[in-house]
Design a protein around this motif. Structure first.
Motif, PDB file in Angstrom:
ATOM      1  N   GLY A 115     158.615  43.833 -10.994  1.00 52.00           N
ATOM      2  CA  GLY A 115     159.429  43.341 -12.121  1.00 52.00           C
ATOM      3  C   GLY A 115     158.804  43.699 -13.446  1.00 52.00           C
ATOM      4  N   CYS A 116     159.357  43.134 -14.524  1.00 51.63           N
ATOM      5  CA  CYS A 116     158.902  43.476 -15.879  1.00 51.63           C
ATOM      6  C   CYS A 116     157.446  43.109 -16.099  1.00 51.63           C
ATOM      7  CB  CYS A 116     159.722  42.696 -16.894  1.00 51.63           C
ATOM      8  SG  CYS A 116     161.136  43.586 -17.497  1.00 51.63           S
ATOM      9  N   ASP A 117     156.764  43.959 -16.845  1.00 49.02           N
ATOM     10  CA  ASP A 117     155.373  43.688 -17.181  1.00 49.02           C
ATOM     11  C   ASP A 117     155.335  42.841 -18.455  1.00 49.02           C
ATOM     12  OD1 ASP A 117     152.708  43.715 -17.533  1.00 49.02           O
ATOM     13  OD2 ASP A 117     152.588  45.798 -18.205  1.00 49.02           O
ATOM     14  N   ILE A 118     155.614  41.541 -18.326  1.00 46.52           N
ATOM     15  CA  ILE A 118     155.699  40.702 -19.528  1.00 46.52           C
ATOM     16  C   ILE A 118     154.763  39.501 -19.414  1.00 46.52           C
ATOM     17  CG2 ILE A 118     157.993  41.318 -20.359  1.00 46.52           C
ATOM     18  CD1 ILE A 118     159.085  38.923 -18.768  1.00 46.52           C
ATOM     19  N   PHE A 328     156.438  33.742 -21.811  1.00 47.59           N
ATOM     20  CA  PHE A 328     155.702  34.897 -21.273  1.00 47.59           C
ATOM     21  C   PHE A 328     154.749  35.440 -22.339  1.00 47.59           C
ATOM     22  CE2 PHE A 328     159.466  35.041 -18.432  1.00 47.59           C
ATOM     23  CZ  PHE A 328     158.784  34.841 -17.243  1.00 47.59           C
ATOM     24  N   GLU A 329     153.456  35.436 -22.023  1.00 49.11           N
ATOM     25  CA  GLU A 329     152.421  35.662 -23.032  1.00 49.11           C
ATOM     26  C   GLU A 329     152.386  37.076 -23.604  1.00 49.11           C
ATOM     27  OE1 GLU A 329     152.094  34.624 -19.975  1.00 49.11           O
ATOM     28  OE2 GLU A 329     150.914  36.098 -18.870  1.00 49.11           O
ATOM     29  N   THR A 330     152.871  38.073 -22.849  1.00 52.32           N
ATOM     30  CA  THR A 330     152.754  39.429 -23.402  1.00 52.32           C
ATOM     31  C   THR A 330     154.107  40.000 -23.836  1.00 52.32           C
ATOM     32  OG1 THR A 330     152.954  40.510 -21.285  1.00 52.32           O
ATOM     33  CG2 THR A 330     150.733  39.944 -21.967  1.00 52.32           C
ATOM     34  N   ARG A 331     155.021  39.085 -24.176  1.00 55.25           N
ATOM     35  CA  ARG A 331     156.351  39.565 -24.519  1.00 55.25           C
ATOM     36  C   ARG A 331     156.459  40.091 -25.945  1.00 55.25           C
ATOM     37  NH1 ARG A 331     161.600  37.043 -21.577  1.00 55.25           N
ATOM     38  NH2 ARG A 331     162.031  39.009 -20.550  1.00 55.25           N
ATOM     39  N   PHE A 332     155.330  40.186 -26.648  1.00 52.87           N
ATOM     40  CA  PHE A 332     155.366  40.745 -28.000  1.00 52.87           C
ATOM     41  C   PHE A 332     155.040  42.235 -28.004  1.00 52.87           C
ATOM     42  CE2 PHE A 332     154.377  36.382 -29.989  1.00 52.87           C
ATOM     43  CZ  PHE A 332     155.721  36.158 -30.242  1.00 52.87           C
ATOM     44  N   LYS A 333     154.904  42.817 -26.798  1.00 51.31           N
ATOM     45  CA  LYS A 333     154.504  44.234 -26.730  1.00 51.31           C
ATOM     46  C   LYS A 333     155.419  45.139 -27.554  1.00 51.31           C
ATOM     47  CE  LYS A 333     152.755  45.236 -22.196  1.00 51.31           C
ATOM     48  NZ  LYS A 333     153.346  45.808 -21.019  1.00 51.31           N
ATOM     49  N   THR A 334     156.714  44.780 -27.563  1.00 53.51           N
ATOM     50  CA  THR A 334     157.686  45.628 -28.255  1.00 53.51           C
ATOM     51  C   THR A 334     157.437  45.685 -29.759  1.00 53.51           C
ATOM     52  OG1 THR A 334     159.239  45.055 -26.549  1.00 53.51           O
ATOM     53  CG2 THR A 334     160.179  45.991 -28.517  1.00 53.51           C
ATOM     54  N   ALA A 367     160.529  52.153 -24.478  1.00 54.72           N
ATOM     55  CA  ALA A 367     160.777  50.834 -23.883  1.00 54.72           C
ATOM     56  C   ALA A 367     159.649  50.543 -22.902  1.00 54.72           C
ATOM     57  CB  ALA A 367     162.115  50.843 -23.155  1.00 54.72           C
ATOM     58  N   SER A 368     159.134  49.291 -22.911  1.00 54.36           N
ATOM     59  CA  SER A 368     158.114  48.968 -21.912  1.00 54.36           C
ATOM     60  C   SER A 368     158.544  47.798 -21.046  1.00 54.36           C
ATOM     61  CB  SER A 368     156.771  48.668 -22.578  1.00 54.36           C
ATOM     62  OG  SER A 368     156.895  47.541 -23.397  1.00 54.36           O
ATOM     63  N   ASP A 369     159.648  47.163 -21.385  1.00 57.51           N
ATOM     64  CA  ASP A 369     160.254  46.166 -20.498  1.00 57.51           C
ATOM     65  C   ASP A 369     161.738  46.091 -20.824  1.00 57.51           C
ATOM     66  OD1 ASP A 369     160.877  43.549 -22.129  1.00 57.51           O
ATOM     67  OD2 ASP A 369     158.940  44.218 -22.856  1.00 57.51           O
ATOM     68  N   LEU A 370     162.447  45.359 -19.987  1.00 53.77           N
ATOM     69  CA  LEU A 370     163.907  45.327 -20.085  1.00 53.77           C
ATOM     70  C   LEU A 370     164.419  44.843 -21.446  1.00 53.77           C
ATOM     71  CD1 LEU A 370     166.851  44.955 -19.058  1.00 53.77           C
ATOM     72  CD2 LEU A 370     166.049  43.039 -17.694  1.00 53.77           C
ATOM     73  N   ARG A 371     164.070  43.614 -21.830  1.00 52.24           N
ATOM     74  CA  ARG A 371     164.639  43.056 -23.068  1.00 52.24           C
ATOM     75  C   ARG A 371     164.031  43.715 -24.299  1.00 52.24           C
ATOM     76  NH1 ARG A 371     168.887  41.400 -20.312  1.00 52.24           N
ATOM     77  NH2 ARG A 371     168.232  40.109 -18.560  1.00 52.24           N
ATOM     78  N   GLY A 372     162.743  44.062 -24.218  1.00 51.46           N
ATOM     79  CA  GLY A 372     162.109  44.779 -25.319  1.00 51.46           C
ATOM     80  C   GLY A 372     162.809  46.104 -25.542  1.00 51.46           C
ATOM     81  N   LYS A 390     162.916  56.072 -25.551  1.00 57.38           N
ATOM     82  CA  LYS A 390     162.534  56.701 -24.271  1.00 57.38           C
ATOM     83  C   LYS A 390     162.310  55.621 -23.199  1.00 57.38           C
ATOM     84  CE  LYS A 390     161.260  61.000 -25.901  1.00 57.38           C
ATOM     85  NZ  LYS A 390     161.496  62.249 -25.241  1.00 57.38           N
ATOM     86  N   ASP A 391     162.160  56.072 -21.964  1.00 58.11           N
ATOM     87  CA  ASP A 391     161.895  55.180 -20.817  1.00 58.11           C
ATOM     88  C   ASP A 391     162.983  54.123 -20.655  1.00 58.11           C
ATOM     89  OD1 ASP A 391     159.593  56.612 -20.380  1.00 58.11           O
ATOM     90  OD2 ASP A 391     158.318  55.223 -21.499  1.00 58.11           O
ATOM     91  N   ILE A 392     164.231  54.541 -20.778  1.00 59.23           N
ATOM     92  CA  ILE A 392     165.302  53.546 -20.770  1.00 59.23           C
ATOM     93  C   ILE A 392     165.619  53.048 -19.357  1.00 59.23           C
ATOM     94  CG2 ILE A 392     166.324  54.308 -22.947  1.00 59.23           C
ATOM     95  CD1 ILE A 392     168.486  55.738 -21.320  1.00 59.23           C
ATOM     96  N   TYR A 393     164.847  53.528 -18.375  1.00 57.83           N
ATOM     97  CA  TYR A 393     165.042  52.976 -17.030  1.00 57.83           C
ATOM     98  C   TYR A 393     164.735  51.477 -17.039  1.00 57.83           C
ATOM     99  CZ  TYR A 393     159.959  53.447 -16.550  1.00 57.83           C
ATOM    100  OH  TYR A 393     158.603  53.344 -16.738  1.00 57.83           O
ATOM    101  N   HIS A 394     163.885  51.037 -17.963  1.00 57.56           N
ATOM    102  CA  HIS A 394     163.627  49.592 -18.080  1.00 57.56           C
ATOM    103  C   HIS A 394     164.910  48.861 -18.484  1.00 57.56           C
ATOM    104  CE1 HIS A 394     159.282  49.571 -17.646  1.00 57.56           C
ATOM    105  NE2 HIS A 394     159.192  50.599 -18.457  1.00 57.56           N
ATOM    106  N   ILE A 395     165.656  49.468 -19.428  1.00 62.45           N
ATOM    107  CA  ILE A 395     166.879  48.826 -19.941  1.00 62.45           C
ATOM    108  C   ILE A 395     167.946  48.814 -18.842  1.00 62.45           C
ATOM    109  CG2 ILE A 395     168.631  48.887 -21.770  1.00 62.45           C
ATOM    110  CD1 ILE A 395     166.634  50.497 -23.481  1.00 62.45           C
ATOM    111  N   ASP A 396     167.967  49.892 -18.051  1.00 63.35           N
ATOM    112  CA  ASP A 396     168.967  50.014 -16.983  1.00 63.35           C
ATOM    113  C   ASP A 396     168.812  48.925 -15.917  1.00 63.35           C
ATOM    114  OD1 ASP A 396     169.958  52.233 -18.224  1.00 63.35           O
ATOM    115  OD2 ASP A 396     168.917  53.678 -16.937  1.00 63.35           O
TER     116      ASP A 396
END
Ligand code: UD1
Length: 416
Positions: A115-118, A328-334, A367-372, A390-396
């Motif tokens: 799952g997401c790396d968040i 989620f503690e690392t959700r500021f990555k974006t 993109a590094s996670d879905l919502r980000g 780029k990396d929109i497979y996360h968004i998909d």
């Protein structure tokens, strides 16, 4: 690798129809293996998390047919009880299968989920709850081995109102004789949806939507035809996009109550939000006044799954906004990617201070996670010049091709 190319600066105008909620459909798919009869789910989005869950079910022996937006599941041959690592890694929701697999086969071997790396996203609350039900669990070599020959009803108190753990315990206790009580439950709408789905199959569950859920064990569940609730996060994403870009957008098939925390925030801006039954119309003139403070919370608080998108909005608002991420503690990555487009964001632990700038400048972001990832698309829609996400497979994982909806609304976006 696929990417979105966006030429920003256009207002949005038109209607978008919202599909079934990813976070409902995934546990419902897991729950479908509680019966050998046919289950039909309607209005399901074409997203890769659903594809991954279907792959996992097929690995267990389920026969699944996708017919436009319907998913038809026949589990009469689903006799395997192992989810191998290569499948579980694709999807955190594979952990929900632990509960339903145990109910079906009395044993399960499930690899640790992906799952997401968040953030840390541990599964200790799931494991502790299952142990309370008398389920024997061993963790070895990246796998969780469970045996529920001695399962018994119990009074379980969750350490935190975890969505996944609440759903897992509901599904693992449906066939346990007697009354199981789950306390400090998550109250998310997707949990109410799971209760409605399981009860439509013959389960006896009440209390979902409150902090105490009571499950009376039954002997058997039967097939069902079911329409999951609309996706409140996709709906919220398009509301925020319109608030940022300006325009008039109507969302069709939404439950406004499910996003009342966002609507309440938007009502503090100059946007006009009109609600009529299952439709929301938003009118915006673009650049908003900053929201003072946004703090993510368990439902009905502001959802962590909309935090990145509201951050994108604050980057181009007038004034300064403080965002606190409590889930989620690392959700500021974006934030780092938004800064590449000119955003002014300072992060200290779980707090972000966003000073609105007049304009973002287009550039290349990842993109590094879905919502980000979705928030980067929103940023691209308002940025001057061209933005490549780029990396929109996360968004998909959670949005049907966003470019289809956004193009319909008049955005200049291309998927390559
Ligand atoms: C679900 C949603 C996800 C959403 C999240 C919070 C699905 C498929 N995903 O994820 O989109 O962002 O709810 O609304 O429905 N925790 C533990 N131990 C556990 C389980 C959770 O410490 O065993 C912690 C997590 O690290 C997190 C918090 O509890 O800090 C909430 O997590 P949880 O509600 O379990 O989220 P998910 O079910 O994974």
């Amino acid at each position: 690798m696929k990417e979105y190319i966006i030429n920003g600066g256009r207002a949005l105008d038109g209607t978008v129809e919202i599909r079934g909620a990813k976070n409902s459909i995934l546990p419902l798919l897991a729950g479908s293996i509680l019966t050998d009869e046919i289950t039909v789910l309607h209005n399901c989005p074409n997203i890769s998390d659903v594809d991954s869950m279907i792959k996992i079910l097929e690995g267990l022996g389920s026969k699944i047919i996708r017919n436009a937006r319907d998913i038809v599941i026949d589990n009469s041959m689903a006799n395997k009880s192992e989810i191998p690592a290569y499948l579980a890694k694709e999807l955190r929701s594979s952990i929900f299968l632990l509960g339903s697999l145990l109910s079906r086969n009395k044993k399960a071997k499930v690899a640790y989920p992906g799952g997401c790396d968040i953030g840390l996203r541990p599964i200790d609350i799931h494991i502790a709850g299952l142990r309370e039900l008398g389920i024997e669990i061993q963790e070895q070599g990246g796998y969780i081995f469970c045996n529920c020959q001695n399962a018994k009803c119990a009074d379980v108190v969750l350490d935190l109102p975890s969505v996944g753990a609440t759903e897992n315990l509901m599904m693992s206790s449906v066939f346990i004789k007697g009354r199981t009580v789950i306390r400090n439950c998550a109250k998310e709408p997707e949990i109410v949806d799971l209760q409605r789905f399981l009860n439509a199959m013959g389960a006896k569950i009440k209390g979902a939507g409150t902090s105490v859920i009571v499950v009376e064990g039954v002997e058997k569940l039967h097939g069902v035809e079911y329409t999951p609730i609309p996706d409140r996060i996709v709906a919220g994403t398009y509301l925020i996009a319109t608030a940022m870009c300006g325009g008039n957008v109507e969302l069709i098939n939404v439950n406004p109550e499910h996003i009342s925390s966002l609507i309440s925030k938007l009502s503090k801006t100059t946007c006009k939000v009109h609600i009529k039954n299952d439709r929301i119309l938003i009118k915006s003139k673009g650049r908003q006044k900053s929201l003072d403070c946004i703090e993510t919370m368990y439902y009905p608080g502001f959802p962590t799954d909309l935090q990145s998108q509201i951050m994108a909005m604050q980057t181009v608002s007038r004034g300064t906004s403080v965002i606190v991420e409590n889930i989620f503690e690392t959700r500021f990555k974006t934030a780092g990617e938004l800064k590449k487009l000119g955003a002014d964001i300072t992060i200290k632990g779980r707090v972000a201070v966003v000073k609105g700038v007049k304009e973002l400048i287009g550039g290349e972001v990842h993109a590094s996670d879905l919502r980000g990832g979705a928030s980067l698309v929103l940023a691209g829609l308002v940025a001057g010049g061209q933005t490549v996400v780029k990396d929109i497979y996360h968004i998909d994982r959670g949005y049907e091709d966003m470019s289809v909806d956004l193009l319909k609304l008049g955005a200049n976006i291309k998927r390559t």
